[in-house]
Design a protein around this motif. Structure first.
Motif, PDB file in Angstrom:
ATOM      1  N   PHE A  13      -2.300 -13.207   0.590  1.00  0.00           N
ATOM      2  CA  PHE A  13      -1.017 -12.184   1.407  1.00  0.00           C
ATOM      3  C   PHE A  13       0.335 -12.011   1.202  1.00  0.00           C
ATOM      4  N   PHE A  17       2.066  -9.332  -1.858  1.00  0.00           N
ATOM      5  CA  PHE A  17       2.866  -7.957  -0.916  1.00  0.00           C
ATOM      6  C   PHE A  17       4.691  -8.609  -2.329  1.00  0.00           C
ATOM      7  N   LEU A  20       2.752  -6.852  -4.840  1.00  0.00           N
ATOM      8  CA  LEU A  20       3.482  -4.779  -4.353  1.00  0.00           C
ATOM      9  C   LEU A  20       4.948  -4.693  -5.237  1.00  0.00           C
ATOM     10  N   LEU A  25       4.184  -2.394 -13.745  1.00  0.00           N
ATOM     11  CA  LEU A  25       2.988  -1.710 -13.433  1.00  0.00           C
ATOM     12  C   LEU A  25       1.831  -2.100 -12.855  1.00  0.00           C
ATOM     13  N   VAL A  28       2.679  -4.760  -9.951  1.00  0.00           N
ATOM     14  CA  VAL A  28       1.233  -3.982  -8.910  1.00  0.00           C
ATOM     15  C   VAL A  28      -0.028  -4.171  -8.931  1.00  0.00           C
ATOM     16  N   ILE A  29      -0.128  -4.157 -10.148  1.00  0.00           N
ATOM     17  CA  ILE A  29      -1.817  -3.570  -9.554  1.00  0.00           C
ATOM     18  C   ILE A  29      -2.692  -4.881  -9.010  1.00  0.00           C
ATOM     19  N   ILE A  32      -2.258  -5.153  -5.235  1.00  0.00           N
ATOM     20  CA  ILE A  32      -3.110  -4.949  -5.186  1.00  0.00           C
ATOM     21  C   ILE A  32      -4.663  -5.799  -4.863  1.00  0.00           C
ATOM     22  N   VAL A  35      -4.137  -8.137  -2.572  1.00  0.00           N
ATOM     23  CA  VAL A  35      -4.167  -8.290  -0.600  1.00  0.00           C
ATOM     24  C   VAL A  35      -5.622  -7.683  -0.561  1.00  0.00           C
ATOM     25  N   ALA A  36      -6.319  -7.423  -2.108  1.00  0.00           N
ATOM     26  CA  ALA A  36      -7.654  -6.794  -1.002  1.00  0.00           C
ATOM     27  C   ALA A  36      -8.279  -8.148  -0.952  1.00  0.00           C
ATOM     28  N   ALA A  39      -7.082  -9.465   2.447  1.00  0.00           N
ATOM     29  CA  ALA A  39      -8.422  -8.983   3.181  1.00  0.00           C
ATOM     30  C   ALA A  39      -9.559  -9.487   3.875  1.00  0.00           C
ATOM     31  N   ASN A  40     -10.281  -9.571   2.134  1.00  0.00           N
ATOM     32  CA  ASN A  40     -11.870  -9.902   2.471  1.00  0.00           C
ATOM     33  C   ASN A  40     -11.761 -11.799   3.343  1.00  0.00           C
ATOM     34  N   LEU A  42     -10.020 -13.081   5.328  1.00  0.00           N
ATOM     35  CA  LEU A  42      -9.786 -12.816   6.331  1.00  0.00           C
ATOM     36  C   LEU A  42     -10.357 -12.411   7.297  1.00  0.00           C
ATOM     37  N   GLY A  84     -13.202  -2.445  -4.170  1.00  0.00           N
ATOM     38  CA  GLY A  84     -12.231  -2.796  -4.508  1.00  0.00           C
ATOM     39  C   GLY A  84     -12.945  -3.145  -5.761  1.00  0.00           C
ATOM     40  N   VAL A  87     -12.290   0.332  -7.806  1.00  0.00           N
ATOM     41  CA  VAL A  87     -11.290   0.751  -7.368  1.00  0.00           C
ATOM     42  C   VAL A  87     -10.615   0.352  -8.294  1.00  0.00           C
ATOM     43  N   ILE A 107       7.564   0.656 -12.632  1.00  0.00           N
ATOM     44  CA  ILE A 107       7.480   2.093 -11.529  1.00  0.00           C
ATOM     45  C   ILE A 107       7.959   2.899 -11.376  1.00  0.00           C
TER      46      ILE A 107
ATOM     47  N   ILE B 138     -12.532   7.792  -4.437  1.00  0.00           N
ATOM     48  CA  ILE B 138     -12.653   7.376  -5.797  1.00  0.00           C
ATOM     49  C   ILE B 138     -12.925   8.768  -6.211  1.00  0.00           C
ATOM     50  N   PHE B 157      -1.062   8.647  -9.971  1.00  0.00           N
ATOM     51  CA  PHE B 157      -0.849   6.631  -9.689  1.00  0.00           C
ATOM     52  C   PHE B 157      -0.710   6.151  -8.533  1.00  0.00           C
ATOM     53  N   LEU B 161      -2.356   4.288  -5.858  1.00  0.00           N
ATOM     54  CA  LEU B 161      -2.151   3.081  -5.781  1.00  0.00           C
ATOM     55  C   LEU B 161      -1.196   2.455  -3.493  1.00  0.00           C
ATOM     56  N   LEU B 164      -4.954   2.994  -2.457  1.00  0.00           N
ATOM     57  CA  LEU B 164      -5.474   1.677  -1.975  1.00  0.00           C
ATOM     58  C   LEU B 164      -4.445   0.362  -1.335  1.00  0.00           C
ATOM     59  N   ALA B 168      -6.668  -1.349   2.285  1.00  0.00           N
ATOM     60  CA  ALA B 168      -6.520  -3.200   2.027  1.00  0.00           C
ATOM     61  C   ALA B 168      -5.960  -3.250   3.520  1.00  0.00           C
ATOM     62  N   LEU B 171      -8.812  -2.586   5.783  1.00  0.00           N
ATOM     63  CA  LEU B 171      -9.561  -4.081   5.908  1.00  0.00           C
ATOM     64  C   LEU B 171      -9.913  -4.856   6.631  1.00  0.00           C
ATOM     65  N   VAL B 172      -7.861  -5.263   7.258  1.00  0.00           N
ATOM     66  CA  VAL B 172      -7.401  -6.102   8.093  1.00  0.00           C
ATOM     67  C   VAL B 172      -7.871  -5.362   8.743  1.00  0.00           C
TER      68      VAL B 172
END
Lengths: 126, 495
Positions: A13, A17, A20, A25, A28-29, A32, A35-36, A39-40, A42, A84, A87, A107, B138, B157, B161, B164, B168, B171-172
């Motif tokens: 996490f 963050f 993020l 660019l 940042v991705i 993401i 973080v995903a 979360a999974n 968790l 995830g 996306v 960004i 999507i 974009f 972002l 997403l 997240a 999901l948490v």
């Protein structure tokens, strides 16, 4: 495992963050994505952690006996991972397209869509 | 019956995808599919309007183990509104989507996005709600980037972002909720949350959900993606986004904060109330600074969301009914305004209000069609927006929340200011003649005026028949606040 997983989740996490909040660019991705993952993991821990107890009915029995691992969180994160993944790939392609079209990788410079049309045309950056 | 609402757009989307070599059929196919959805939505509403709650256990797995689809009155009203907007845009899009774009999958994506929206309104399971959110997201990502100009990519974009990040958080929240309650079925959650003694974790989860749905609904500190992206999408897409997508977030907020997280409304709903006030204010002030037709409208989406959240936050039966009424009014009006902006752009070749003008002189009918939704949005009686605002404000006065009522009234005034700005600049003013800009020479055609007129007519009908519409909102609010029938319908009466 009881101690290890919360640590990993926390690290994921915070790293996510941190990324993020970066200006690149791509970072940042990646943020993401981290973080995903956090979360999974968790969700995974929320089912309770038990080892060597698969939720499988023995051949001679009709029901599960004793305490077993909760299979539902695993089914949930499997779905979440697949969604995830799709996306995030879309976001990556979008970032690449953005870089190709505008040459922007910072960004903070992604602001053409935030100002009035007239201003953009005056700057000639459209 | 519920399942037909999901099957029709899914089948439609598949047919449209498979026939991508024959884009000329797409308009007709899309129109037929949208009409079928509309009929199905009307049938579902006629079944639930009496207060009955329809449920469907997917695969016959009993709740709370399987996925449940639930159509209570709020869900069926939202489904009907979605179908109406989908139908209107299906006609309107004919003029805007050429064969090439249709071949790229414009209509297919549109149907799949509607599929996701219907699903989000009908599901009775938290994780399933997440899945529906992703389905519609999507599809909306792809629709937003379909023209792929550089501004569109930029707008998309930001949109992608932030959504997403919201996913997240969602999901948490789901993970923690499962850890606390051991179930994700909404009815089961409501039952278990009511019995829970230690609510501190539940409160934390409530805040996580507030952030996640708040990003999707575009409330105060989380709305910045909206005015940066909505105006870059093609107009038929922007109209659906403006009307429906943020309302999915609002719907989710209303659902969880009236069903599950209600043990400490002093805490959660006070936060919502403050957020609502700031959302209204910042949206309407943001709009004042804009010159682009669509960006003015985009900021107004935000300020109107504030009113809906206010209804939820006050949390009396009248206030929640007001929020539902507001949603009904807002979806129709806001989509219509975007469609009109598109017509004006097609005639005059610009969205910049300082370059537009003379529309009233040349196209009085179009001006009239703009007048109705615009002044309904501002809350002029007897149009629909007046009754919506009146209900929410009356609810605020009833429980003596004068601060928020004051903000709501002030924002209403500023909304009139914004709408008169568009009216004066685009419709009344003489069009300035400049060298680089000239009119496209297009005329408005019936294909685009019919959906606009249809939505304007609905606005008037809601305004004139405010009684019956309010009665429906009231019943929906009663269902939201009285959980027993909902829980019994989903889990079966015996439990």
């Amino acid at each position: 495992m009881q101690l290890f997983l919360p640590l990993i989740i926390g690290i994921l996490f915070s790293a996510g963050f941190y990324l993020l909040l970066r200006r690149n660019l791509l970072k940042v991705i990646l943020g993401i994505a981290l973080v995903a993952h956090a979360a999974n993991l968790l969700i995974f821990t929320m089912g309770g952690l038990k080892t060597t107890r698969p939720p499988i009915i023995a051949e001679s029995k009709k029901m599960i006996e004793g305490l077993v691992t909760d299979p539902l969180p695993q089914a949930l994160i499997l779905t979440a991972i697949v969604i995830g993944f799709g996306v995030q790939v879309f976001a990556l392609i979008l970032a690449r397209r953005l870089y190709q079209q505008t040459g922007i990788s910072d960004i903070n410079a992604v602001k053409n869509s935030d100002v009035n049309t007239e201003q953009v045309e005056k700057d000639g950056s459209l | 019956m519920i399942i037909s609402i999901l099957i029709i757009p899914l089948l439609g989307g598949i047919i449209l995808l498979l026939s991508s070599k024959r884009p000329r059929w797409h308009f007709t196919v899309n129109f037929l599919v949208s009409s079928a959805s509309l009929i199905a939505a009307v049938i579902v509403l006629t079944q639930t309007v009496s207060g009955r709650i329809l449920t469907l256990q997917i695969g016959n797995w009993p709740a709370p183990f399987g996925i449940t689809l639930v159509a209570d009155l709020l869900s069926s009203v939202m489904v009907l509104l979605t179908a109406i907007i989908g139908w209107a845009v299906a006609i309107y899009a004919n003029k805007y989507v050429n064969a090439h774009q249709a071949g790229e999958g414009f209509f297919a994506l549109m149907q799949l996005m509607l599929f996701g929206i219907y699903g989000a309104f009908l599901t009775g399971d938290m994780f399933n709600l997440y899945v529906w959110f992703e389905v519609l997201l999507i599809a909306s990502f792809s629709l937003m980037t379909l023209g792929s100009t550089s501004r569109q990519t930029e707008g998309a974009f930001k949109y992608v972002l932030l959504n997403l990040v919201a996913s997240a958080f969602f999901l948490v929240g789901i993970g923690l909720l499962y850890g606390v309650a051991g179930t994700l079925n909404m009815a089961d959650l409501a039952r278990k949350a009511a019995m829970m003694e230690n609510t501190i974790v539940l409160q934390t989860v409530a805040l996580i959900f507030m952030v996640s749905f708040g990003i999707k609904a575009a409330v105060f500190p989380l709305y910045f993606w909206l005015p940066a992206s909505y105006h870059t999408a093609p107009i038929p897409v922007a109209a659906i986004f403006a009307g429906l997508l943020t309302k999915v977030g609002v719907y989710a907020l209303i659902r969880v904060f009236s069903l599950i997280f209600i043990h400490d409304t002093n805490f959660t709903h006070t936060i919502l109330l403050i957020v609502a006030g700031l959302t209204m204010l910042s949206g309407v002030i943001g709009a004042a600074a804009q010159n682009d037709f669509r960006r003015i409208l985009s900021f107004h989406i935000i300020s109107q969301i504030g009113y809906m959240i206010m209804g939820l936050a006050l949390f009396t039966p009248l206030a929640v009914a007001g929020a539902v009424f507001y949603i009904i009014h807002h979806i129709i009006v806001k989509s219509n305004l975007f469609l009109i902006a598109g017509i004006v752009e097609r005639i005059h070749g610009s969205f910049d209000v300082s370059r537009l003008g003379d529309v009233y002189k040349k196209w009085p009918l179009l001006a009239l069609l703009f007048f109705i939704p615009a002044f309904s949005l501002a809350g002029i009686p007897p149009l629909s927006g007046f009754w919506a605002k009146l209900t929410v404000i009356k609810a605020g006065l009833d429980i003596r929340q004068f601060a928020i009522v004051f903000v709501a009234l002030g924002v209403g005034l500023l909304t009139i200011f914004s709408m008169t700005k568009i009216w004066a600049q685009v419709f009344w003013k003489e069009q300035p003649i400049t060298k680089e800009h000239r009119n496209t020479g297009n005329n408005p055609v019936w294909m685009e005026l019919i959906p606009v007129a249809f939505l304007a007519l609905l606005t008037i009908i809601i305004g004139l028949l405010a009684g019956p519409v309010f009665e429906i909102s009231n019943r929906a609010a009663e269902q939201l606040l009285n959980h027993k029938p909902y829980i019994e319908a989903v889990l079966g009466g015996g439990r």
